[in-house]
Design a protein around this motif. Structure first.
Motif, short mmCIF file in Angstrom:
data_model
loop_
_atom_site.label_atom_id
_atom_site.label_comp_id
_atom_site.label_asym_id
_atom_site.label_seq_id
_atom_site.Cartn_x
_atom_site.Cartn_y
_atom_site.Cartn_z
N GLY A 321 0.79 -1.23 0.00
CA GLY A 321 0.00 0.00 0.00
C GLY A 321 0.81 1.27 0.00
O GLY A 321 0.26 2.37 0.18
N ARG A 322 2.10 1.18 -0.24
CA ARG A 322 2.97 2.35 -0.22
C ARG A 322 3.14 2.88 -1.65
O ARG A 322 4.22 2.84 -2.24
CB ARG A 322 4.31 1.99 0.43
CG ARG A 322 4.13 1.48 1.86
CD ARG A 322 5.40 0.95 2.48
NE ARG A 322 6.40 2.01 2.69
CZ ARG A 322 7.55 1.82 3.36
NH1 ARG A 322 7.81 0.63 3.90
NH2 ARG A 322 8.41 2.81 3.51
N ILE A 323 2.03 3.35 -2.22
CA ILE A 323 1.98 3.77 -3.62
C ILE A 323 2.94 4.94 -3.90
O ILE A 323 3.62 4.97 -4.92
CB ILE A 323 0.54 4.16 -4.02
CG1 ILE A 323 -0.39 2.94 -3.93
CG2 ILE A 323 0.52 4.74 -5.43
CD1 ILE A 323 -0.04 1.84 -4.88
N GLY A 324 2.97 5.90 -2.98
CA GLY A 324 3.85 7.07 -3.16
C GLY A 324 5.30 6.66 -3.31
O GLY A 324 6.01 7.14 -4.20
N HIS A 325 5.74 5.75 -2.43
CA HIS A 325 7.12 5.26 -2.50
C HIS A 325 7.36 4.48 -3.79
O HIS A 325 8.44 4.58 -4.40
CB HIS A 325 7.44 4.39 -1.29
CG HIS A 325 7.58 5.14 -0.01
ND1 HIS A 325 6.54 5.29 0.88
CD2 HIS A 325 8.64 5.81 0.53
CE1 HIS A 325 6.94 6.00 1.92
NE2 HIS A 325 8.21 6.34 1.74
N ALA A 326 6.35 3.70 -4.20
CA ALA A 326 6.48 2.91 -5.43
C ALA A 326 6.67 3.84 -6.64
O ALA A 326 7.50 3.57 -7.52
CB ALA A 326 5.25 2.02 -5.63
N LEU A 327 5.91 4.93 -6.68
CA LEU A 327 6.02 5.89 -7.78
C LEU A 327 7.37 6.61 -7.75
O LEU A 327 7.95 6.92 -8.79
CB LEU A 327 4.88 6.90 -7.72
CG LEU A 327 3.49 6.35 -8.09
CD1 LEU A 327 2.39 7.35 -7.74
CD2 LEU A 327 3.43 5.98 -9.57
N ASP A 328 7.89 6.85 -6.53
CA ASP A 328 9.21 7.47 -6.40
C ASP A 328 10.29 6.55 -6.99
O ASP A 328 11.21 7.01 -7.68
CB ASP A 328 9.53 7.76 -4.93
CG ASP A 328 8.70 8.91 -4.36
OD1 ASP A 328 8.16 9.70 -5.18
OD2 ASP A 328 8.59 9.01 -3.13
N LEU A 352 -4.07 0.44 -6.87
CA LEU A 352 -5.01 1.55 -7.01
C LEU A 352 -6.42 1.03 -7.27
O LEU A 352 -7.40 1.58 -6.76
CB LEU A 352 -4.57 2.47 -8.15
CG LEU A 352 -3.29 3.30 -7.90
CD1 LEU A 352 -2.88 4.02 -9.17
CD2 LEU A 352 -3.52 4.30 -6.76
N CYS A 353 -6.53 -0.03 -8.06
CA CYS A 353 -7.85 -0.65 -8.32
C CYS A 353 -8.42 -1.25 -7.05
O CYS A 353 -9.62 -1.16 -6.78
CB CYS A 353 -7.72 -1.71 -9.41
SG CYS A 353 -7.46 -1.04 -11.07
N GLN A 354 -7.54 -1.89 -6.28
CA GLN A 354 -7.98 -2.48 -5.01
C GLN A 354 -8.51 -1.41 -4.07
O GLN A 354 -9.45 -1.63 -3.30
CB GLN A 354 -6.80 -3.23 -4.36
CG GLN A 354 -7.20 -4.04 -3.14
CD GLN A 354 -6.00 -4.79 -2.56
OE1 GLN A 354 -4.98 -4.99 -3.21
NE2 GLN A 354 -6.12 -5.22 -1.32
N GLU A 355 -7.91 -0.23 -4.14
CA GLU A 355 -8.34 0.89 -3.29
C GLU A 355 -9.44 1.73 -3.94
O GLU A 355 -9.81 2.79 -3.42
CB GLU A 355 -7.12 1.78 -2.96
CG GLU A 355 -6.07 1.06 -2.11
CD GLU A 355 -4.84 1.91 -1.84
OE1 GLU A 355 -4.81 3.08 -2.31
OE2 GLU A 355 -3.92 1.42 -1.16
N VAL A 385 -9.17 -6.15 -11.10
CA VAL A 385 -9.33 -6.05 -9.64
C VAL A 385 -10.52 -5.14 -9.32
O VAL A 385 -11.19 -5.31 -8.29
CB VAL A 385 -8.03 -5.52 -8.99
CG1 VAL A 385 -8.23 -5.28 -7.49
CG2 VAL A 385 -6.89 -6.51 -9.20
N LEU A 386 -10.82 -4.18 -10.20
CA LEU A 386 -11.99 -3.31 -9.99
C LEU A 386 -13.27 -4.13 -9.96
O LEU A 386 -14.21 -3.81 -9.22
CB LEU A 386 -12.08 -2.27 -11.10
CG LEU A 386 -11.11 -1.07 -11.03
CD1 LEU A 386 -11.21 -0.24 -12.29
CD2 LEU A 386 -11.40 -0.21 -9.79
N GLY A 390 -16.56 -4.58 -7.08
CA GLY A 390 -17.92 -4.22 -7.46
C GLY A 390 -18.00 -3.07 -8.45
O GLY A 390 -19.05 -2.44 -8.61
N MET A 391 -16.90 -2.78 -9.13
CA MET A 391 -16.86 -1.64 -10.08
C MET A 391 -16.65 -2.17 -11.50
O MET A 391 -15.70 -1.80 -12.20
CB MET A 391 -15.75 -0.66 -9.68
CG MET A 391 -15.87 -0.18 -8.23
SD MET A 391 -14.54 0.95 -7.74
CE MET A 391 -15.04 2.46 -8.55
#
Length: 568
Positions: A321-328, A352-355, A385-386, A390-391
């Motif tokens: 869940g550390r998306i910011g670090h992953a993008l860095d 991101l889809c999971q969230e 994953v969306l 339910g999306m």
């Protein structure tokens, strides 16, 4: 045949009615009409100007490269060239070596494996000695595609013609058997290699060790390594990396670290692959401090971070869940001059889809495509994953947007997406997206239905896979032999050959013509369940009824070591 029928029935505990039907397995085999080469040549002769030359001269093949003014597809042109070669070689003429070799390569790339093998055979029969590279390429290509039996068959024929097999070619066979989880036959092949005076190399040992830990666990692989060394074998760092991978896959991370630290005492300095193996487990287990310490050691030519290193970091950070670090890390990867791909973005998209952050998903996809990264199978599965959240409509909207940017026709794109999801065990999202896609005019074809069948079987939903055939018939879509073969293969892989035989009976009852692949799948299914005598007996009976060619029989006998059974 009483033993055969009794053995077939004992695979399960069927009802008396089912038992009665199964006893008619061989009685239901229709007389197959084999393809006539004469008809094929009639078409070729009508489209190709052939000039028969003296037998001692070398003949040229028709150009199969796509021309601007020629409307024939590349596949048809390849077939024309092949049939011309077969016709002329059959008359005793010699083909041009360079052209025949290129035809072999191009047929392999087009996945026309039987024709590729035939080209090699015709070259040898014509007195031409193929170059070692083309021979090895063909054997390796066959093994990579799981056709180890065909590869073995080719090697036997080439050796019978006096053409020697080198260590590289034998390595392809060893790897082929290892990929199929057949360690026993791999070891037998190794013995054969040694008996012929060929020296196994480090790659041979690596294939065997990988097969050993996958089939029997890493402890067994460790013992095999000790035996190899005791016999004078000299494994290299690749072999030790394989064992390190085995420890990590079994969750024995601390043991893997100790094994890694002990490499210098064995005479090897760890390389970037060695570091990545351990780093992956540390990161995915969230042991960030130890991971950072390991990263600090990764300096120098052989251990500098690679694309794989960055992808490990991105994937593990996204998972936690550390998306910011992953993008860095992704940005740092680009600044470092590394080429990013969809593989780098997919874990971020999945998280991101999971969230349920659809806006960020779209933004991330736009950035990915802007940077020249083409969406792949992992991308579609990430978006799926969306559906789990339910999306479904949002997922379809994104897929639809990606499809509009593709050069392929929409039908082919959607078919590819559904197939990609099914291959990765995301069959339920595949059904959800399929419903949305059909609302926009997409009509599932045989390939799509087969993908759904394979996906359901992969996930163990055998009854649901069987239900696909019913849905097809209710939709006025007549299942074809490929759909039945997909179902039979799925049941066989689930070690339910009894159900495969039931599907075969249904197939016959509904007047569908089985092909050679159908019978081959059934024999392989029986063999995979360890019933070798039964497999050999069924194989013999099918061959006697002329529904399996001699070529197919020889391949199955070699691939499953059925020659040990006294039937052939």
């Amino acid at each position: 045949m009483a033993t055969l029928l009794s053995s077939m029935s004992s695979m399960t505990n069927p009802s008396p009615e089912t038992t009665r039907k199964q006893s008619g397995f061989f009685n239901q085999i229709p007389n197959l009409q084999f393809f006539s080469l004469t008809k094929g040549f009639t078409r070729v002769l009508a489209t190709t100007q052939i000039t028969v030359s003296p037998k001692d001269s070398v003949f040229a093949l028709p150009n199969w490269k796509t021309g601007k003014s020629d409307t024939k597809s590349r596949e048809l042109r390849l077939s024309d060239a092949f049939f011309h070669l077969e016709y002329m070689a059959g008359k005793g003429h010699k083909p041009d070596v360079a052209q025949a070799t290129q035809l072999l390569y191009d047929l392999c790339k087009a996945n026309k494996m039987k024709k590729s093998i035939r080209v090699m055979e015709m070259m040898v029969d014509s007195g031409i000695i193929p170059d070692a590279a083309s021979y090895t390429f063909l054997v390796n290509h066959l093994c990579k595609r799981g056709n180890v039996g065909h590869a073995m068959q080719l090697v036997e024929k080439m050796e019978a013609h006096g053409y020697p097999t080198n260590t590289v070619t034998y390595n392809s066979l060893v790897k082929g058997f290892c990929m199929r989880g057949n360690l026993k036959q791999s070891l037998q092949l190794l013995e054969k290699l040694i008996q012929r005076g060929l020296v196994p190399n480090e790659f041979t040992y690596s294939f065997l060790l990988e097969a050993a830990y996958k089939e029997k666990g890493v402890n067994k692989a460790m013992k095999l390594l000790d035996e190899i060394i005791a016999k004078g074998g000299k494994p290299n760092l690749v072999s030790y990396n394989v064992l390190s991978t085995g420890l990590c896959k079994e969750g024995r991370t601390d043991e893997a670290i100790r094994f890694f630290r002990d490499l210098p005492s064995k005479g090897f300095d760890p390389n970037v692959v060695s570091y990545n193996i351990v780093l992956r487990n540390l990161c995915y287990e969230g042991r960030w401090k130890e991971a950072n310490e390991l990263l600090a050691e990764m300096v120098g030519e052989d251990r500098s971070p690679s694309v794989v290193t960055y992808n490990i970091l991105i994937g593990s950070l996204a998972l936690h869940g550390r998306i910011g670090h992953a993008l860095d890390v992704l940005d740092e990867m680009i600044r470092g001059g590394f080429k990013v791909s969809a593989t780098s973005y997919n874990p971020i998209l999945a998280r991101l889809c999971q969230e349920k952050k659809v806006d960020l998903v779209v933004k991330c996809l736009d950035q990915m495509i802007f940077r020249g990264c083409k969406p792949n199978e992992g991308t579609y599965n990430a978006i799926a994953v969306l559906c789990e959240q339910g999306m479904v409509q949002e997922a379809f909207s994104i897929i639809q947007s990606l499809g509009s940017r593709q050069s392929s026709p929409p039908h082919d794109f959607y078919k590819s997406v559904i197939s990609s999801l099914c291959r990765k065990g995301n069959t339920y999202p595949a059904f959800q997206l399929l419903y949305e896609i059909t609302e926009f005019g997409f009509i599932p074809d045989s390939y799509t239905y087969s993908s759904l069948i394979r996906g359901l079987c992969l996930e163990g939903m055998l009854q649901g896979a069987m239900g696909i055939l019913i849905v097809m018939e209710e939709s006025d879509y007549r299942p074809d032999v490929d759909n039945y073969n997909a179902l039979i293969l799925g049941f066989c892989k689930a070690q339910r050959t009894d159900l495969s035989l039931k599907v075969f009976e249904i197939m016959i009852e509904k007047a569908h013509m089985p092909n050679e692949m159908t019978y081959t799948i059934l024999v392989e299914g029986i063999a995979h369940e360890g019933k070798m005598e039964l497999a050999a007996e069924v194989l013999k009976e099918l061959h006697m009824r002329e529904v399996l060619s001699q070529h197919a029989v020889e391949r199955l006998v070699m691939q499953y070591n059925l020659s040990a059974v006294d039937y052939f």
